[in-house]
Design an enzyme around this catalytic site. Structure first.
Site, PDB file in Angstrom:
ATOM      1  N   ARG A  40      27.339  62.210 -32.923  1.00 50.55           N
ATOM      2  CA  ARG A  40      27.499  62.004 -31.541  1.00 50.55           C
ATOM      3  C   ARG A  40      28.980  61.597 -31.095  1.00 50.55           C
ATOM      4  O   ARG A  40      29.320  61.645 -29.925  1.00 50.55           O
ATOM      5  CB  ARG A  40      26.605  60.631 -31.272  1.00 50.55           C
ATOM      6  CG  ARG A  40      26.526  60.521 -29.788  1.00 50.55           C
ATOM      7  CD  ARG A  40      25.173  59.526 -29.502  1.00 50.55           C
ATOM      8  NE  ARG A  40      25.017  59.353 -28.235  1.00 50.55           N
ATOM      9  CZ  ARG A  40      24.935  58.261 -27.577  1.00 50.55           C
ATOM     10  NH1 ARG A  40      25.681  57.297 -28.111  1.00 50.55           N
ATOM     11  NH2 ARG A  40      24.681  58.242 -26.398  1.00 50.55           N
ATOM     12  N   VAL A  66      26.354  60.792 -21.113  1.00 54.28           N
ATOM     13  CA  VAL A  66      25.425  61.129 -22.279  1.00 54.28           C
ATOM     14  C   VAL A  66      24.149  60.076 -22.624  1.00 54.28           C
ATOM     15  O   VAL A  66      24.618  58.959 -22.461  1.00 54.28           O
ATOM     16  CB  VAL A  66      26.308  61.632 -23.609  1.00 54.28           C
ATOM     17  CG1 VAL A  66      27.091  60.262 -24.095  1.00 54.28           C
ATOM     18  CG2 VAL A  66      25.200  61.889 -24.826  1.00 54.28           C
ATOM     19  N   SER A  67      23.048  60.615 -22.725  1.00 53.02           N
ATOM     20  CA  SER A  67      22.018  59.874 -22.643  1.00 53.02           C
ATOM     21  C   SER A  67      22.049  59.015 -23.884  1.00 53.02           C
ATOM     22  O   SER A  67      22.414  59.189 -24.819  1.00 53.02           O
ATOM     23  CB  SER A  67      20.549  60.561 -22.491  1.00 53.02           C
ATOM     24  OG  SER A  67      20.748  61.501 -21.281  1.00 53.02           O
ATOM     25  N   GLN A  68      21.343  57.758 -23.634  1.00 50.00           N
ATOM     26  CA  GLN A  68      20.843  56.782 -24.721  1.00 50.00           C
ATOM     27  C   GLN A  68      20.188  57.715 -26.154  1.00 50.00           C
ATOM     28  O   GLN A  68      19.360  58.595 -25.708  1.00 50.00           O
ATOM     29  CB  GLN A  68      19.931  55.974 -24.254  1.00 50.00           C
ATOM     30  CG  GLN A  68      19.333  54.806 -25.282  1.00 50.00           C
ATOM     31  CD  GLN A  68      18.241  54.053 -24.700  1.00 50.00           C
ATOM     32  OE1 GLN A  68      17.914  54.390 -23.577  1.00 50.00           O
ATOM     33  NE2 GLN A  68      17.700  53.319 -25.296  1.00 50.00           N
ATOM     34  N   PRO A  69      20.800  57.514 -27.050  1.00 44.35           N
ATOM     35  CA  PRO A  69      20.080  58.501 -28.269  1.00 44.35           C
ATOM     36  C   PRO A  69      18.595  58.347 -28.393  1.00 44.35           C
ATOM     37  O   PRO A  69      17.964  59.325 -28.867  1.00 44.35           O
ATOM     38  CB  PRO A  69      20.591  57.802 -29.641  1.00 44.35           C
ATOM     39  CG  PRO A  69      22.003  57.123 -29.089  1.00 44.35           C
ATOM     40  CD  PRO A  69      21.908  56.712 -27.768  1.00 44.35           C
TER      41      PRO A  69
END
Ligand code: SAH
Length: 229
Positions: A40, A66-69
């Site tokens: 990431r 970038v979205s939350q994992p």
């Protein structure tokens, strides 16, 4: 830079904490493996490297994130990706979600409305060897007819309504995973399924907060301009 083991633990913890919403205790092992494999930090700007493996969204410029994992992992799992699948993503952003999918399916097509982000993601994905991903700078509202139909479609920006083009470009037996709701109001992550007879059903999975899907560079107008032929 942070700790991938910690990120994986946080995803597993969030999944358990939301199990009554999402209807599962754990995500599919191949999905978790893909999350572990994709670096990431390569998708996060240099000034935010210390947040690369934290379980939160990270800014990638142009007002996007970038979205939350956990959300990336959950949406990937809800798509139920199979090795032969061809997947369409709307909202390439950094390319992180596309890279995760590239580990799990045959081919990923991804549309990004901001040309600079599309270019950066293309270069990044090439550098990381994700050769089964193709990114194009375009408004994803109309889908990508040339490569349709798709086994699954994932939309990583929120829209007040589901584009009929996307539903149309879904194969029978396919799934569309999409946050539905107003730009800064209540959004629901929905899974829309098309059965083998072409019947479409949808279910709400989880309340979420996504950046809005835009129509054209400077407009947040998300009303349908037209409908499929
Ligand atoms: N999936 C991305 C995160 C996406 S953030 C990742 O893994 O990094 C949402 C993205 O959707 C932003 O990059 C935004 O520019 C893009 N977007 C917004 N509206 C769009 C549209 N109509 N068509 C294509 N992309 C769009």
């Amino acid at each position: 830079m942070g700790d991938i083991d910690q990120m994986m633990r946080e995803i597993a913890w969030e999944v358990r904490a939301t199990r009554t919403w999402i209807g599962r205790e754990a995500l599919a092992p191949p999905v978790m493996e893909a999350m572990r494999r994709v670096p990431r930090h390569e998708f996060v700007p240099s000034e935010f490297q210390s947040w690369a493996y934290a379980d939160g969204p990270v800014g990638i410029g142009h007002g996007q994130t970038v979205s939350q994992p956990y959300i990336v992992a959950l949406m990937t799992d809800l798509l139920e990706p199979q090795p032969d699948d061809v997947i369409l993503e709307i909202g390439t952003g950094s390319g992180y979600q596309a890279a995760v999918l590239s580990q799990l399916v045959a081919r990923v097509y991804s549309l990004e409305i901001i040309p600079e982000l599309a270019d950066e993601a293309t270069a990044r994905l090439r550098r990381l060897g994700c050769s089964n991903v193709e990114v194009k700078a375009a408004d994803g509202y109309s889908g990508w007819g040339e490569h349709a139909p798709f086994d699954g479609i994932i939309v990583t920006a929120a829209a007040p309504h589901v584009s009929p083009y996307l539903v149309e470009q879904l194969k029978p037996g396919g799934r569309l995973v999409i946050p539905v709701g107003p730009p800064h109001g209540r959004q629901e992550l929905q899974v829309i399924s098309k059965d083998d007879a072409g019947e479409v059903t949808s279910r709400d999975v989880l309340p979420v907060a996504f950046v809005p899907l835009t129509r054209g560079r400077h407009s947040a107008d998300t009303t349908p301009a037209d409908s499929p032929q």
